[in-house]
Design a protein around this motif. Structure first.
Motif, PDB file in Angstrom:
ATOM      1  N   VAL A 179     -10.251   1.145  13.146  1.00  0.00           N
ATOM      2  CA  VAL A 179      -8.814   0.951  12.996  1.00  0.00           C
ATOM      3  C   VAL A 179      -8.446   1.167  11.533  1.00  0.00           C
ATOM      4  CG1 VAL A 179      -8.998  -1.568  12.654  1.00  0.00           C
ATOM      5  CG2 VAL A 179      -6.841  -0.560  13.450  1.00  0.00           C
ATOM      6  N   PHE A 180      -7.334   1.865  11.309  1.00  0.00           N
ATOM      7  CA  PHE A 180      -6.910   2.233   9.959  1.00  0.00           C
ATOM      8  C   PHE A 180      -5.705   1.416   9.522  1.00  0.00           C
ATOM      9  CE2 PHE A 180      -9.101   5.993  11.555  1.00  0.00           C
ATOM     10  CZ  PHE A 180      -9.923   6.315  10.489  1.00  0.00           C
ATOM     11  N   LEU A 181      -5.589   1.245   8.212  1.00  0.00           N
ATOM     12  CA  LEU A 181      -4.433   0.606   7.598  1.00  0.00           C
ATOM     13  C   LEU A 181      -3.698   1.632   6.757  1.00  0.00           C
ATOM     14  CD1 LEU A 181      -6.143  -2.676   6.267  1.00  0.00           C
ATOM     15  CD2 LEU A 181      -5.115  -2.281   8.519  1.00  0.00           C
ATOM     16  N   ASN A 182      -2.393   1.380   6.519  1.00  0.00           N
ATOM     17  CA  ASN A 182      -1.673   2.245   5.591  1.00  0.00           C
ATOM     18  C   ASN A 182      -1.690   1.629   4.192  1.00  0.00           C
ATOM     19  OD1 ASN A 182       0.292   0.221   5.563  1.00  0.00           O
ATOM     20  ND2 ASN A 182       1.776   1.380   6.766  1.00  0.00           N
ATOM     21  N   GLU A 183      -0.940   2.229   3.276  1.00  0.00           N
ATOM     22  CA  GLU A 183      -0.979   1.769   1.883  1.00  0.00           C
ATOM     23  C   GLU A 183      -0.401   0.372   1.716  1.00  0.00           C
ATOM     24  OE1 GLU A 183       2.558   4.643   2.372  1.00  0.00           O
ATOM     25  OE2 GLU A 183       0.477   4.448   3.066  1.00  0.00           O
ATOM     26  N   VAL A 208      -1.278  -2.234  10.007  1.00  0.00           N
ATOM     27  CA  VAL A 208      -2.137  -1.596  10.994  1.00  0.00           C
ATOM     28  C   VAL A 208      -1.504  -0.284  11.445  1.00  0.00           C
ATOM     29  CG1 VAL A 208      -3.244  -1.859  13.245  1.00  0.00           C
ATOM     30  CG2 VAL A 208      -2.975  -3.856  11.742  1.00  0.00           C
ATOM     31  N   GLU A 209      -2.307   0.776  11.471  1.00  0.00           N
ATOM     32  CA  GLU A 209      -1.818   2.070  11.945  1.00  0.00           C
ATOM     33  C   GLU A 209      -2.238   2.278  13.398  1.00  0.00           C
ATOM     34  OE1 GLU A 209      -0.674   5.220   9.438  1.00  0.00           O
ATOM     35  OE2 GLU A 209       0.583   3.434   9.530  1.00  0.00           O
ATOM     36  N   ILE A 250      -2.450  -6.388   8.676  1.00  0.00           N
ATOM     37  CA  ILE A 250      -3.769  -6.853   9.083  1.00  0.00           C
ATOM     38  C   ILE A 250      -3.839  -8.378   8.958  1.00  0.00           C
ATOM     39  CG2 ILE A 250      -4.721  -6.445   6.779  1.00  0.00           C
ATOM     40  CD1 ILE A 250      -6.549  -6.202  10.202  1.00  0.00           C
ATOM     41  N   ASP A 251      -3.111  -8.947   7.994  1.00  0.00           N
ATOM     42  CA  ASP A 251      -3.096 -10.408   7.852  1.00  0.00           C
ATOM     43  C   ASP A 251      -2.425 -11.065   9.049  1.00  0.00           C
ATOM     44  OD1 ASP A 251      -4.403 -10.267   5.410  1.00  0.00           O
ATOM     45  OD2 ASP A 251      -2.525 -10.199   4.264  1.00  0.00           O
TER      46      ASP A 251
END
Length: 366
Positions: free
Chosen positions: A234-238, A242-243, A294-295
């Motif tokens: 799973v990816f995060l943005n800047e 969550v993306e 994400i938090d």
């Protein structure tokens, strides 16, 4: 004077059909359909349509599946001007063959084309191309449980030149592959690796386009996930929101009846996701598309506010997320009944076992 609005239509293409003289025998076909896996066996034919600035869409044909001749200077090899789609054909109990919301796939492919400076294939041509390959390879649509024929339309710049501009010659193809379950062992909770070093896409980038570069950029993180014993990443943005996963969208279920899914200009519009959300709304759930950090995810699970997390996409349909794994931690995710219930409802519609109240199905072999 009265003005009558008329819907503009596109005349069907006149396809040339060249049959594969070495098509699979009944015995070989039965062997291929017994346990097809995913994306490893392909049908006997493929669709091929050309486009050029001068000629528009032309030379439509169905031809034997095989290698594509390509000049070493073809633009796609140097500048990655390419897009694709993923859609399935389902065999119903009466033997008929249907697909699911092809108008949405056609529209998404047009949006991807705009972002990647490729020509927009009319929706009528997109749907016709699916019908054409089913007309010759319909026998490849399996009838086993959770099986389908995965259709992969794709488009790329084929003009031979070394210069940074949009190509003036483009090729569109459709190939097909019988498919079983996306995850070996069937539907089960998956372990997800949280990538905090790598990004899938950025603001103003190509995240909303279904283009190969987005998937290529996810492969290193996916390898990292595999090394950690995880199924997906799973990816995060800047902003640490969550993306999405490498190939699926993420959905969160809250105890107050809300269903939340991440939304930004770098997330692919998931057709399976939107269908699942519609079915959830039909049941009375409140759906929110918004940024989720994400938090918020981790704290929501810890506090009990988030009661279920799942992933969804064309290939996997719906898959519960059982664990979130990151550098130095592993957090079990709450497992509920909604994900699998929605999955059952959606697949029942796709396979013709339940009423299609939203008119999502289109018969391809009629």
């Amino acid at each position: 004077m009265t003005t009558i609005d008329t819907e503009e239509t596109v005349a069907p293409l006149g396809f040339l059909v060249m049959k594969n003289l070495q098509a699979a025998s009944p015995e070989k076909l039965a062997e291929a359909l017994e346990n097809p896996g995913f994306g490893v066996v392909f049908t006997d034919h493929m669709v091929d349509i050309c486009w050029s600035v001068k000629g528009g869409w032309h030379r439509p044909r169905v031809q034997p599946y095989g290698p594509i001749p390509l000049d070493p200077a073809a633009s796609v090899l140097h500048y990655a001007q390419e897009i694709f789609e993923g859609i399935k054909a389902y065999r119903h109990a009466d033997g008929s063959i249907h697909t699911f919301r092809p108008d949405r796939n056609a529209a998404r492919m047009q949006a991807s084309a705009r972002r990647m400076s490729l020509p927009e294939l009319p929706a009528e041509y997109f749907i016709q191309s699916l019908r054409e390959i089913i007309a010759v390879d319909g026998r490849w649509v399996p009838s086993g449980e959770d099986q389908s024929l995965y259709l992969r339309p794709f488009m790329f710049a084929k003009e031979a030149f070394l210069g940074v501009r949009a190509a003036q010659k483009v090729a569109y193809y459709v190939i097909a592959s019988p498919a079983g379950a996306y995850f070996s062992g069937g539907v089960k909770p998956v372990r997800i690796w949280l990538s905090e070093e790598y990004s899938r896409a950025g603001k103003g980038g190509t995240g909303k386009a279904k283009t190969g570069g987005n998937y290529a950029s996810s492969l290193l993180a996916q390898s990292e996930a595999t090394a950690k014993g995880c199924d997906q990443v799973v990816f995060l943005n800047e902003e640490r929101n969550v993306e999405e996963l490498g190939g699926m969208n993420v959905v969160f279920v809250y105890k107050d009846g809300r269903i939340v899914t991440p939304e930004s200009d770098s997330i692919l519009e998931g057709i399976t996701r939107d269908s699942i959300l519609q079915l959830a709304e039909d049941r009375g759930y409140k759906v929110e598309k918004r940024p989720i950090s994400i938090d918020e995810w981790r704290e929501g699970v810890a506090s009990g506010d988030i009661v279920e997390v799942f992933a969804c996409g064309t290939a996997a349909v719906v898959t519960p997320i059982g664990s979130l794994v990151g550098e130095g931690f592993e957090e079990p995710q709450p497992l509920g009944e909604l994900a699998l219930s929605l999955r059952e409802e959606l697949t029942d519609i796709q396979y013709g076992r339940r009423e299609d109240k939203h008119n999502w199905l289109l018969r391809l072999d009629a």
